[in-house]
Design a protein around this motif. Structure first.
Motif, mmCIF file in Angstrom:
data_model
loop_
_atom_site.group_PDB
_atom_site.id
_atom_site.type_symbol
_atom_site.label_atom_id
_atom_site.label_comp_id
_atom_site.label_asym_id
_atom_site.label_seq_id
_atom_site.Cartn_x
_atom_site.Cartn_y
_atom_site.Cartn_z
ATOM 1 N N THR A 160 -6.205 15.913 6.775
ATOM 2 C CA THR A 160 -6.762 16.258 8.090
ATOM 3 C C THR A 160 -7.906 15.237 8.151
ATOM 4 N N LYS A 161 -8.502 15.304 9.439
ATOM 5 C CA LYS A 161 -9.705 14.476 9.842
ATOM 6 C C LYS A 161 -11.214 14.784 8.725
ATOM 7 N N ALA A 162 -10.991 16.025 8.397
ATOM 8 C CA ALA A 162 -12.137 16.309 7.465
ATOM 9 C C ALA A 162 -11.803 15.974 6.139
ATOM 10 N N GLU A 163 -10.538 15.925 5.578
ATOM 11 C CA GLU A 163 -10.643 15.475 4.377
ATOM 12 C C GLU A 163 -10.536 13.850 4.366
ATOM 13 N N ARG A 164 -9.978 13.111 5.575
ATOM 14 C CA ARG A 164 -10.404 11.830 5.510
ATOM 15 C C ARG A 164 -11.950 11.343 5.371
ATOM 16 N N LEU A 165 -12.573 12.013 6.178
ATOM 17 C CA LEU A 165 -14.174 11.726 5.944
ATOM 18 C C LEU A 165 -14.681 11.868 4.653
ATOM 19 N N ALA A 166 -14.210 12.990 3.833
ATOM 20 C CA ALA A 166 -14.677 13.328 2.473
ATOM 21 C C ALA A 166 -14.057 12.272 1.614
ATOM 22 N N THR A 167 -12.578 11.681 1.882
ATOM 23 C CA THR A 167 -12.408 10.900 0.979
ATOM 24 C C THR A 167 -12.968 9.159 1.092
ATOM 25 N N LEU A 168 -13.396 8.944 2.294
ATOM 26 C CA LEU A 168 -14.004 7.928 2.566
ATOM 27 C C LEU A 168 -15.486 7.880 2.066
ATOM 28 N N GLN A 169 -16.144 9.087 1.895
ATOM 29 C CA GLN A 169 -17.447 8.996 1.323
ATOM 30 C C GLN A 169 -17.342 8.799 -0.239
ATOM 31 N N ARG A 170 -16.287 9.199 -0.705
ATOM 32 C CA ARG A 170 -15.889 9.177 -2.319
ATOM 33 C C ARG A 170 -15.607 7.769 -2.389
ATOM 34 N N ALA A 171 -14.771 7.109 -1.452
ATOM 35 C CA ALA A 171 -14.551 5.663 -1.732
ATOM 36 C C ALA A 171 -15.723 4.673 -1.640
ATOM 37 N N GLU A 172 -16.753 4.793 -0.753
ATOM 38 C CA GLU A 172 -17.869 4.351 -0.587
ATOM 39 C C GLU A 172 -18.970 4.323 -1.943
ATOM 40 N N THR A 173 -18.802 5.519 -2.380
ATOM 41 C CA THR A 173 -19.660 5.809 -3.758
ATOM 42 C C THR A 173 -19.219 4.980 -4.713
ATOM 43 N N LEU A 174 -17.586 4.831 -4.948
ATOM 44 C CA LEU A 174 -17.050 3.917 -5.777
ATOM 45 C C LEU A 174 -17.282 2.517 -5.649
ATOM 46 N N HIS A 199 0.902 -1.248 -0.044
ATOM 47 C CA HIS A 199 -0.060 0.182 -0.034
ATOM 48 C C HIS A 199 0.727 1.392 0.001
ATOM 49 N N ILE A 200 0.167 2.280 -0.460
ATOM 50 C CA ILE A 200 0.637 3.722 -0.225
ATOM 51 C C ILE A 200 0.044 4.420 0.755
ATOM 52 N N GLY A 201 0.445 5.656 1.326
ATOM 53 C CA GLY A 201 -0.285 6.287 2.222
ATOM 54 C C GLY A 201 -0.402 7.621 2.159
ATOM 55 N N PHE A 202 -1.461 8.302 2.294
ATOM 56 C CA PHE A 202 -1.504 10.066 2.321
ATOM 57 C C PHE A 202 -1.840 10.203 3.803
ATOM 58 N N TRP A 203 -1.282 11.548 4.099
ATOM 59 C CA TRP A 203 -1.468 12.164 5.284
ATOM 60 C C TRP A 203 -2.509 13.283 5.241
ATOM 61 N N LEU A 228 -5.218 6.116 4.625
ATOM 62 C CA LEU A 228 -5.448 7.540 5.138
ATOM 63 C C LEU A 228 -4.963 7.670 6.351
ATOM 64 N N GLN A 229 -4.122 8.485 6.736
ATOM 65 C CA GLN A 229 -3.526 8.824 8.123
ATOM 66 C C GLN A 229 -3.670 10.137 8.364
#
Length: 204
Positions: A86-100, A80-84, A123-124
């Motif tokens: 913010t918590k808000a960015e993490r939540l938004a990214t998870l929503q997009r992942a679930e949409t996919l 895997h790779i990792g992106f650091w 996501l860190q």
């Protein structure tokens, strides 16, 4: 911010030594010994346990804003790779992942997204995952994969262009090339066949 990658390797000690020569510091070693996971963190060194039967699950090394981990595997494999972020960015990214429709594994410490390209994305949000945000950076990774469309997928997932990830075609997913910022420009190959480049942060 791209900050991390993880490999499985039969060359655990050699990989640690390679990155130590590049200025990385070992921050954690966890291995399975006699059926129990045990810590072998510094100040312990390989001379203290080299001849014991230990299967290392993770060795973590840090330099600046770069975090590299690897563990024992029968063959070299990219995990895997990792992106650091913010918590808000993490939540938004998870929503997009679930949409996919991608699988998400999350806990308080780390979150993983399983991509259809043969690797995961971490996501860190914890600052202690790195030594310093202002230190040396993981500038670029090249990922080879048999499935096309990775660049567009990353753009969609992170909702921005992701020029720090380049892609190429291969029969199996693997990490091909990494570039760090550092004091001196150099180019070497690590024990796992990964091309490791350092771009000098000093402008001449």
């Amino acid at each position: 911010m791209l900050f991390h990658y993880h490999l499985w390797t039969p060359f655990v000690e050699e990989t640690e030594r390679f990155y130590q020569k590049l200025g990385f510091r070992v921050t954690q070693r966890i291995g399975k010994q006699d059926g129990t996971f045990t810590s072998f963190d510094p100040p312990l060194d390989w001379d203290d346990f080299r001849h014991e039967k230990i299967l290392f699950r993770i060795i973590e090394m840090k330099r600046g804003a770069i975090n590299i981990t690897f563990g024992y595997g029968k063959k070299v494999a990219f995990d895997h790779i990792g992106f650091w972020m913010t918590k808000a960015e993490r939540l938004a990214t998870l929503q997009r992942a679930e949409t996919l429709g991608w699988t998400v594994q999350a806990n308080e410490r780390r979150t993983f997204i399983q991509t259809p390209y043969g690797f995961r994305i971490e996501l860190q949000t914890h600052l202690d995952a790195i030594e310093s945000r202002s230190g040396d950076q993981l500038l670029q990774l090249e990922i080879a994969t048999p499935k096309s469309g990775l660049a567009a997928m990353l753009h969609q997932l992170l909702e921005r262009p992701v020029p720090e990830i380049t892609t190429s075609a291969a029969e199996q997913t693997r990490l091909v090339d990494v570039t760090f910022s550092g004091e001196h420009a150099r180019h070497e190959q690590d024990p796992n066949g990964l091309e490791v480049r350092t771009t000098s942060r000093v402008q001449r």
